[in-house]
Design an enzyme around this catalytic site. Structure first.
Site, short mmCIF file in Angstrom:
data_model
loop_
_atom_site.label_atom_id
_atom_site.label_comp_id
_atom_site.label_asym_id
_atom_site.label_seq_id
_atom_site.Cartn_x
_atom_site.Cartn_y
_atom_site.Cartn_z
N LYS A 22 -5.53 3.73 1.29
CA LYS A 22 -6.05 2.40 0.89
C LYS A 22 -5.40 1.95 -0.41
O LYS A 22 -5.02 2.76 -1.26
CB LYS A 22 -7.58 2.41 0.73
N PRO A 55 0.18 10.63 -1.41
CA PRO A 55 0.23 11.46 -2.63
C PRO A 55 -1.16 11.89 -3.08
O PRO A 55 -2.12 11.11 -2.95
CB PRO A 55 0.85 10.54 -3.68
N VAL A 56 -1.27 13.11 -3.59
CA VAL A 56 -2.57 13.62 -4.08
C VAL A 56 -2.86 13.01 -5.45
O VAL A 56 -1.96 12.86 -6.29
CB VAL A 56 -2.53 15.16 -4.17
N ALA A 57 -4.13 12.65 -5.66
CA ALA A 57 -4.58 12.04 -6.92
C ALA A 57 -3.73 10.82 -7.28
O ALA A 57 -3.39 10.60 -8.44
CB ALA A 57 -4.58 13.06 -8.07
N GLY A 58 -3.41 10.02 -6.25
CA GLY A 58 -2.53 8.87 -6.45
C GLY A 58 -3.25 7.54 -6.50
O GLY A 58 -2.61 6.50 -6.63
N ALA A 80 -6.54 7.34 -2.13
CA ALA A 80 -7.64 7.95 -1.37
C ALA A 80 -7.16 8.86 -0.24
O ALA A 80 -7.72 8.83 0.86
CB ALA A 80 -8.60 6.88 -0.85
N GLY A 81 -6.16 9.67 -0.52
CA GLY A 81 -5.64 10.59 0.49
C GLY A 81 -6.66 11.63 0.91
O GLY A 81 -6.79 11.93 2.11
N GLY A 82 -7.40 12.18 -0.04
CA GLY A 82 -8.42 13.17 0.31
C GLY A 82 -9.50 12.53 1.18
O GLY A 82 -9.99 13.14 2.15
N ALA A 84 -9.07 10.02 3.21
CA ALA A 84 -8.49 9.84 4.55
C ALA A 84 -8.59 11.14 5.34
O ALA A 84 -8.92 11.12 6.54
CB ALA A 84 -7.02 9.39 4.43
N ASP A 143 -15.02 6.58 -0.95
CA ASP A 143 -13.89 5.95 -0.25
C ASP A 143 -13.78 6.38 1.21
O ASP A 143 -12.94 5.85 1.94
CB ASP A 143 -12.57 6.28 -0.96
#
Ligand code: ATP
Length: 308
Positions: A16, A105-108, A111-113, A115, A147
């Protein structure tokens, strides 16, 4: 994935971008009330799950920033499994193993975690034959993180509360993005703490509304109007840690972006291009300026988490 039994069930979920992030004052419970305009883009995480022969749930991570992802119970896919066992009151569901293919990317600030958590809910719903509706999954997702519901919902939507209460917005066209990643992630709690320090008790208790002009721009699909309306109240806090990001936002505009904004708590800078071909040109241009991280192309709105 090793030692598993049976075939896997896969799901994908999008990153996102916050087209708007309006932040109110810290509440007594520590949370900041938000009004945000979420926009899903086609940078997709893939999560595969299958029954495991092992004694407990396990997770393996491949792809972008894989080594930065926790493998303990804090990983959102493992928390998704615990949550569904709990809510389905079926503790006997046997252990599972997850494979996460990371593209986000992590901690980017993308909201990858979240997802991954959303994709895990979809995949487990299928693997365990729970038959939970999308609405029910979105409601459960709010228990994993603010998120996660949007990663299931997808598209473009206004988020209220902590971001978990969603109202869809019908976007009028495809938006073409260039994402400038940065390997030095920004911690979301630290960004909010800096926000508090900078506000020093001043500023509104309630988050300001999403500008009506921005909502109209998204509905009409006019990238220049969307670009002019991009807003993130966390930017001063993020720029306090990372002043070079402010420079990057300015450089993107000079390079022909309709607008550029830090996504969420950063450090990813999202640059909006007028169209797909212009986005390719913009990406090439920004590659020579942005050497600290990657320059990625994405477009939205993308669909929410779904089986794949
Ligand atoms: P947020 O704004 O929600 O903090 P973000 O978009 O900046 O998130 P994420 O990639 O979602 O960043 O990761 C935030 C933190 O979540 C990571 O530092 C990590 O410790 C934790 N995390 C838990 N599960 C995952 C996962 N599956 N993938 C990535 N990070 C995860």
């Amino acid at each position: 994935m090793s030692g598993g039994t049976g075939s896997g069930v896969g799901a994908v979920a999008p990153a996102k971008i916050n087209l708007a992030l309006r932040v109110g004052a810290r509440r007594d419970d520590g949370f900041h009330p938000l009004n945000t305009l979420f926009h899903a883009v086609d940078l997709l995480e893939r999560v595969t799950v299958r029954p495991s022969a092992g004694p407990a749930d396990a997770v393996e991570v491949r792809g972008r920033d894989a080594r930065a992802v926790p493998l303990d119970r804090s990983n959102l896919v493992l928390r998704a499994a615990e949550l569904l066992r709990d809510r389905a009151a079926r503790r006997e569901f046997s252990p599972v193993e997850f494979l996460i293919d990371k593209a986000i990317p992590v901690a980017g600030g993308l909201a990858g975690g979240s997802a991954d958590g959303a994709a895990a809910l979809v995949a487990l719903n299928e693997l365990w034959g729970l038959g939970l509706s999308r609405e029910r999954l979105i409601a459960l997702a709010g228990e994993l993180g603010s998120d996660v519901p949007f990663a299931l919902h997808g598209g473009t939507a206004v988020g209220h509360g902590r971001g978990e209460l969603l109202s869809p917005v019908a976007a009028g066209g495809t938006l073409h993005w260039v994402l400038l990643t940065d390997p030095r992630g920004v911690s979301t709690p630290e960004a909010f703490q800096m926000f508090d320090e900078l506000r020093a008790g001043a500023g509104p208790a309630s988050p300001p509304p999403i500008p009506g002009e921005l909502l109209d721009a998204v509905r009409s699909g006019d990238p220049w109007a969307v670009g002019a309306g991009l807003v993130n109240d966390l930017e001063p806090a993020v720029f306090a840690f990372r002043p070079e990001l402010e420079e990057l936002v300015a450089r993107a505009r000079l390079a022909g972006a309709c607008g550029a904004v830090v996504s969420g708590s950063g450090p990813t800078v999202a640059c909006l291009a007028p169209d797909s071909a212009a986005a390719d040109v913009l990406a090439d241009e920004l590659r020579s300026v942005h050497t600290a991280g990657d320059v990625l192309r994405a477009s939205g709105p993308a669909a929410g988490a779904a089986g794949a």
